[in-house]
Design a protein around this motif. Sequence first.
Motif, mmCIF file in Angstrom:
data_model
loop_
_atom_site.group_PDB
_atom_site.id
_atom_site.type_symbol
_atom_site.label_atom_id
_atom_site.label_comp_id
_atom_site.label_asym_id
_atom_site.label_seq_id
_atom_site.Cartn_x
_atom_site.Cartn_y
_atom_site.Cartn_z
ATOM 1 N N VAL A 84 0.849 -1.191 0.000
ATOM 2 C CA VAL A 84 0.000 0.000 0.000
ATOM 3 C C VAL A 84 0.884 1.241 0.000
ATOM 4 O O VAL A 84 1.745 1.406 0.866
ATOM 5 C CB VAL A 84 -0.933 0.011 1.235
ATOM 6 N N TRP A 85 0.671 2.100 -1.005
ATOM 7 C CA TRP A 85 1.426 3.351 -1.128
ATOM 8 C C TRP A 85 0.509 4.508 -0.753
ATOM 9 O O TRP A 85 -0.593 4.635 -1.291
ATOM 10 C CB TRP A 85 1.895 3.557 -2.565
ATOM 11 N N ARG A 140 -6.185 -1.156 -6.276
ATOM 12 C CA ARG A 140 -7.078 -1.204 -5.112
ATOM 13 C C ARG A 140 -6.937 0.084 -4.300
ATOM 14 O O ARG A 140 -5.824 0.526 -4.018
ATOM 15 C CB ARG A 140 -6.687 -2.419 -4.264
ATOM 16 N N THR A 141 -8.072 0.678 -3.945
ATOM 17 C CA THR A 141 -8.061 1.835 -3.046
ATOM 18 C C THR A 141 -8.152 1.326 -1.611
ATOM 19 O O THR A 141 -9.043 0.548 -1.274
ATOM 20 C CB THR A 141 -9.267 2.762 -3.317
ATOM 21 N N VAL A 142 -7.211 1.731 -0.778
ATOM 22 C CA VAL A 142 -7.216 1.335 0.632
ATOM 23 C C VAL A 142 -7.660 2.560 1.433
ATOM 24 O O VAL A 142 -6.908 3.537 1.548
ATOM 25 C CB VAL A 142 -5.825 0.848 1.084
ATOM 26 N N GLY A 158 -8.278 5.526 3.604
ATOM 27 C CA GLY A 158 -7.491 6.188 4.636
ATOM 28 C C GLY A 158 -5.992 5.907 4.551
ATOM 29 O O GLY A 158 -5.228 6.404 5.365
ATOM 30 N N ALA A 159 -5.577 5.089 3.564
ATOM 31 C CA ALA A 159 -4.147 4.725 3.482
ATOM 32 C C ALA A 159 -3.533 5.048 2.121
ATOM 33 O O ALA A 159 -2.436 5.582 2.051
ATOM 34 C CB ALA A 159 -3.969 3.246 3.791
ATOM 35 N N GLY A 160 -4.229 4.727 1.035
ATOM 36 C CA GLY A 160 -3.656 4.991 -0.283
ATOM 37 C C GLY A 160 -4.096 3.987 -1.309
ATOM 38 O O GLY A 160 -5.257 3.587 -1.354
ATOM 39 N N TYR A 161 -3.134 3.525 -2.107
ATOM 40 C CA TYR A 161 -3.436 2.624 -3.224
ATOM 41 C C TYR A 161 -2.451 1.447 -3.256
ATOM 42 O O TYR A 161 -1.335 1.555 -2.776
ATOM 43 C CB TYR A 161 -3.345 3.380 -4.558
ATOM 44 N N ALA A 162 -2.916 0.355 -3.858
ATOM 45 C CA ALA A 162 -2.066 -0.829 -4.012
ATOM 46 C C ALA A 162 -2.460 -1.551 -5.298
ATOM 47 O O ALA A 162 -3.577 -1.386 -5.802
ATOM 48 C CB ALA A 162 -2.208 -1.767 -2.824
ATOM 49 N N LEU A 163 -1.532 -2.353 -5.811
ATOM 50 C CA LEU A 163 -1.834 -3.200 -6.949
ATOM 51 C C LEU A 163 -2.163 -4.581 -6.413
ATOM 52 O O LEU A 163 -1.307 -5.247 -5.839
ATOM 53 C CB LEU A 163 -0.625 -3.269 -7.898
ATOM 54 N N GLY A 164 -3.408 -5.010 -6.624
ATOM 55 C CA GLY A 164 -3.825 -6.315 -6.153
ATOM 56 C C GLY A 164 -4.175 -6.357 -4.681
ATOM 57 O O GLY A 164 -4.016 -5.393 -3.960
#
Length: 229
Positions: A176-177, A219-221, A223-229
């Motif tokens: 998660v970035w 993927r949107t996380v 309150g945290a950011g974004y991730a791939l998968g």
Amino acid sequence: MSADQPSVLVVEDELAQREVLAYNLEAEGFRVSKAENGEEALILVAEEAPDIIVLDWMMPNLSGIEVCRQLKTKPETRSIPVIMLSARSEEVDKVRGLETGADDYVVKPYSVIELMARVRSQLRRVRPSTVGLRLEYQDIVLDAETHKVSRDGNALKLGPTEFRLLSTFMEKPGRVWSREQLLDRVWGRDIYVDTRTVDVHIGRLRKALTQFGGEDPVRTVRGAGYALG
């Protein structure tokens, strides 16, 4: 400085050595930040999250071995490669350095050419896109050398920012970035960009990745950011 350039933190208390290292790393195409002691190094790592750390063992107050130990015990910095520099050439010292978590150990005096090769070797592991490697995630293929992306065999058209975003995601699938981390990695620390700009380009990336169908892999996380998968 381009955000495409991998970043190196040089931690060395001797000014002359620090400047020689920085000069050679910049000549190799790295973004370089410098610290003259362990305390400053820990602050810079927390602020900048470099791709690689070149760390001198023998420093006053907080030694390089202690800096390395602290970095390797924290989940957010554990994966940053550390190349330890030391005048200690005994095997027991090398073992101690590596057991503390150093990814490589270079004995002083060292060959600058050899050290640069070791830095590039560690870089291939953590940021393969910067050395022109091919990345794959499920049916997505990114060729860093030709700057081409395909999904399920279909060539995708991506803008340069979307390409850098996808490279970042594909280097560490599942990570998660935060928006701030993506700004630093994709746009660069010296450029002011609003965090909402990240959302705009994520939207463009999603559109590009799904232009021939298929699920959105980003993927949107909350309150945290974004991730791939």
